[in-house]
Every structure is written in structure tokens, then in C-alpha cells.
Design an enzyme around this catalytic site. Structure first.
Site, PDB file in Angstrom:
ATOM      1  N   TYR A 142       0.864  -1.158  -0.207  1.00  0.00           N
ATOM      2  CA  TYR A 142      -0.093   0.079   0.096  1.00  0.00           C
ATOM      3  C   TYR A 142       0.961   1.371  -0.021  1.00  0.00           C
ATOM      4  CZ  TYR A 142      -3.990  -3.028   1.031  1.00  0.00           C
ATOM      5  OH  TYR A 142      -4.682  -4.039   1.336  1.00  0.00           O
ATOM      6  N   LYS A 191       3.387 -15.382   2.686  1.00  0.00           N
ATOM      7  CA  LYS A 191       3.275 -16.204   1.493  1.00  0.00           C
ATOM      8  C   LYS A 191       4.757 -16.744   1.168  1.00  0.00           C
ATOM      9  CE  LYS A 191       0.758 -17.573  -1.884  1.00  0.00           C
ATOM     10  NZ  LYS A 191      -0.144 -18.909  -1.979  1.00  0.00           N
ATOM     11  N   ASP A 223      -3.049 -18.229   2.123  1.00  0.00           N
ATOM     12  CA  ASP A 223      -4.366 -18.714   1.753  1.00  0.00           C
ATOM     13  C   ASP A 223      -4.857 -19.888   2.628  1.00  0.00           C
ATOM     14  OD1 ASP A 223      -1.772 -19.536   1.326  1.00  0.00           O
ATOM     15  OD2 ASP A 223      -2.184 -20.494  -0.931  1.00  0.00           O
ATOM     16  N   ASP A 247      -5.130  -6.582   5.956  1.00  0.00           N
ATOM     17  CA  ASP A 247      -6.543  -5.817   5.552  1.00  0.00           C
ATOM     18  C   ASP A 247      -7.471  -6.950   5.270  1.00  0.00           C
ATOM     19  OD1 ASP A 247      -8.121  -4.050   4.862  1.00  0.00           O
ATOM     20  OD2 ASP A 247      -6.738  -3.471   3.107  1.00  0.00           O
ATOM     21  N   ASP A 251     -10.957  -8.177   7.793  1.00  0.00           N
ATOM     22  CA  ASP A 251     -12.411  -8.268   7.318  1.00  0.00           C
ATOM     23  C   ASP A 251     -13.069  -9.728   7.549  1.00  0.00           C
ATOM     24  OD1 ASP A 251     -12.378  -5.537   6.982  1.00  0.00           O
ATOM     25  OD2 ASP A 251     -12.787  -5.563   4.666  1.00  0.00           O
TER      26      ASP A 251
END
Ligand code: NAD
Length: 359
Positions: A142, A191, A223, A247, A251
């Protein structure tokens, strides 16, 4: 105790929910003999309208001069078409970077009164959901370079993901320290089968683990983690992860606990001045209708008292008042179920204030 709180009411439902949290803080101040004074800060769409900038320097300075910042939410369809650098969310990114808050902590906890609101099977919910996601907040993709170029008629978009060892180490420490204060289990999410930044992440976490022998460290690919959060959330105590993974996962974690309107968050750096906000957005679909659930913001204010002002009794009092409100069967529309009493945003604030007791 005297404290100055910067209030960013923001857009959409922001002003309604911040008002309720402010009223709760005022009641706490009255009960416990504190003095909270407030500085209004314009950020987001309202700042674009007023100043042509989602976070003017003067508004950021007001936040930096305060003891902590309480934010409602920013953004909405009115500002969807403004250029990227001027979007309301840019104000939020600048605020986080300006305050140096590199750690975002989001609890994912199911309130027993709302167990039926979880989309998960009862058998999974009954195992318990009570974990925290510690997310790196001011690095990673980001904050990397973003560009879109067209060469020979072919357009390419590029977003750069970079992590320095020191950035990983400081968030890693928050993860270990948080785990130490809870169930002493830390799961590092990355990852590393694909990304170099994740391989460095994993290496730093394992190096840090040697300093925290009392905390059990595990690794999980992002994942798999997304699957495990819905399959077996009770396995988690503290998750630590980089900005974008955090992020998305936070959620997902918020959804399994029932309502997005109930969840607070704190963002902290190396000083006591933190940024506290509910995890949801500005909910433009219900703005100004007295339908918003202010509890995420009220619990964010409780986190502010606990983590920035070192007032754990006052924070406990707010959390108990929220529990009493739920126990009495009151619900805003987002968590309404059969047999409960529906209330609006303001009435929710009223009842929580009436339930507040000095511990
Ligand atoms: P949202 O969280 O605003 O809303 C998603 C859904 O949840 C909506 O149906 C909304 O009505 C409901 N909802 C959210 N909070 C609620 C509450 N407190 N009480 C009751 N219902 C609630 O997400 P969105 O619709 O994707 O985004 C709307 C705007 O908010 C966008 O402009 C987005 O960029 C912005 N946004 C801001 C922040 C922030 O300020 N931190 C975070 C996320 C999104």
C-alpha cells in the site's frame, strides 16, 4: 486525568457514531473524575469539500498535538471520481503514516449474546472465537510505488511490495508481546512459498522467537489462513501479518463474529498516542438515518482508555455497559434478531450511558 482527544467525525455515518462515543467518554469522565477535551479534525470527503485536500497539514498537526485520535469513518460515493491522490482514503493513509502508527490491532471476538449472528455453523462458534490480528500498517504494497504506464499501446499497472527487516522486527515484537499477554500462541502469516518479502518476514519472526521462549510461534501461508479462519477459528490466539494480508484477513475475521458494526481497532506506534477507529467504513447507505451501530466506535474509545491513557477500569466499565445493553435485548438494525428490541444509533448510546457504572 486531563486528556485531549482529536475527533475525526468524517463522512457518512461517521458523525453519528463518533457523537455516541463522545457522549460515553463524557459520562466516563464524569463518573471517574477525568477531564477529556476534544479537538475537531476534518479528514476525508468533508476535508476535500472544505479544503480541497483529504488531510491538510494543519489538520494532521492537530492530531499530532493530541493525546489520541478517535476516528469515525471516511469516504463515500460523492468522492469516488476524485483523482487517486486526492481520495478520502489517502487522508487515512497519510494520517497513519504521519502518526507513525505501524501496528493495527483488531480483536475478533464473538459476543455470546450474538452467537446466532455469525454466519458460521453453531458447532464451530461454540468452540469459541477470540483472537487478535496484529497487522503491519504503514509498509508493504500500500505504501510502495504505484504507477500505470502505456508503452506501445499496451498498458501495465505496477504496485511495489517492499519490507525492510526493521519494519518486520518492530511489528513482530508487537505480535510476540501481544501473545505474551494472552494465550502465548503467535501465528505468523505470510506467503513465503512465492514472495521474497515473505521469506524475509518468516526469517525475522523465527529470529525473534528466540527472545520469546514462552510464546509458541507457528507459520501459516495466507491462503491457508483464510480457510482456517472459517474452518477452525478457535485455534488462533494472535495472528501477525503484513499490511495487505492483514487488511483482507481482518475483514474476514470480522464477518465470522457477526457484525462489522461491533468491532473496534487500535493503531499504535512507538508513542502512547494512538489512532482508534471502528473497522467498518462510512456506510453511506444508512448515513443520517439513525440506523448505524455505534458500538464499534464506543469500544474503540474503550481501547483508547486502556492502551493510550492506561485507564483499564474505565475501559472495563464501557465493555460491561455494552454487555449489559446486549443482555437487556437491545439491538441496532444490523444485528437485529427475533424477540429483540430494535433501537437506533442515539438510543443505543443512551442505553449504554445509562448502564455505565463506576467499578
Ligand atoms: P462499509 O463498512 O461502509 O459498509 C458495508 C456494509 O456494512 C453496509 O451495508 C453498511 O450499511 C454496513 N455497516 C457498516 N458499518 C455499520 C454500522 N456501524 N452499523 C450498521 N451497519 C453498518 O463498507 P463500504 O460500503 O465498502 O464502504 C463505504 C465507504 O466507506 C467507501 O467510501 C469506503 O472507501 C469507505 N471506507 C472507509 C473506511 C475507513 O474510514 N476506515 C474503511 C472502509 C471503507
Amino acid at each position: 486525568m486531563n486528556k485531549t482527544i482529536a475527533l475525526i467525525r468524517g463522512d457518512g455515518i461517521g458523525p453519528e457514531i463518533v457523537e455516541q462515543a463522545q457522549r460515553v467518554l463524557n459520562k466516563v469522565a464524569e463518573l471517574y473524575g477525568h477531564r477529556f477535551s476534544y479537538t475537531d479534525v476534518a479528514m476525508g470527503g468533508c476535508a476535500i469539500d472544505q479544503y480541497g485536500d483529504p488531510l491538510p497539514e494543519s489538520e494532521l498537526k492537530k492530531c499530532l498535538a493530541s493525546d489520541s485520535v478517535l476516528l469515525g469513518a471516511v469516504g463515500g460515493p460523492k468522492w469516488n471520481d476524485v483523482p487517486g491522490t486526492m481520495r478520502p482514503e489517502k487522508g487515512l493513509l497519510r494520517l497513519r503514516a504521519g502518526m507513525g502508527v505501524y501496528s493495527n490491532n483488531r480483536p475478533a471476538k464473538i459476543w455470546p449474546q450474538l452467537a446466532d449472528a455469525s454466519p458460521l455453523k453453531r458447532s464451530i462458534v461454540d468452540e469459541g472465537i477470540d483472537f487478535i490480528i496484529v497487522r503491519e500498517l504503514i509498509g508493504g504494497i500500500y505504501f510502495g510505488e504505484h504507477k500505470t504506464e502505456t508503452v506501445d499501446g499496451k498498458t501495465t499497472a505496477i504496485d511495489v511490495l517492499t519490507y525492510g527487516e526493521h519494519e518486520i522486527e518492530r511489528i513482530g515484537r508487537i505480535g510476540f508481546e501481544t501473545a505474551r499477554k494472552r494465550g502465548k500462541r503467535l501465528c505468523s502469516v505470510e506467503k513465503s512459498n512465492v514472495l521474497d518479502s515473505s521469506r524475509l518476514w518468516k526469517k525475522v519472526m523465527h529470529r525473534l522467537a528466540e527472545e520469546y521462549p514462552d510464546v509458541e510461534l507457528s507459520d501459516m501461508l495466507v491462503d491457508n489462513c483464510a480457510m482456517q479462519i472459517v474452518k477452525n477459528p478457535s485455534q488462533f490466539d494472535v495472528l501477525v501479518t503484513e499490511n495487505m494480508f492483514g487488511d483482507i484477513l481482518s475483514d474476514e475475521a470480522s464477518m465470522i463474529t457477526g457484525s462489522i458494526g461491533m468491532i473496534p481497532s487500535s493503531s499504535l506506534g512507538s508513542s502512547a498516542c494512538g489512532l482508534y477507529e471502528p473497522i467498518h467504513g462510512s456506510a453511506p447507505d444508512i448515513a443520517g438515518m439513525d440506523l448505524a451501530n455505534p458500538i464499534g466506535t464506543i469500544l474503540s474509545a474503550a481501547m483508547m482508555l486502556r492502551f493510550s491513557f492506561d485507564l483499564p477500569r474505565e475501559a472495563d466499565a464501557i465493555e460491561k455497559a455494552v454487555a449489559a445493553y446486549l443482555d437487556a435485548g437491545y439491538r441496532t438494525a444490523d444485528i437485529m434478531s427475533e424477540g429483540m428490541k430494535q433501537v437506533g444509533c442515539r438510543a443505543c448510546g443512551d442505553i449504554i450511558i445509562e448502564s455505565l457504572r463506576k467499578e
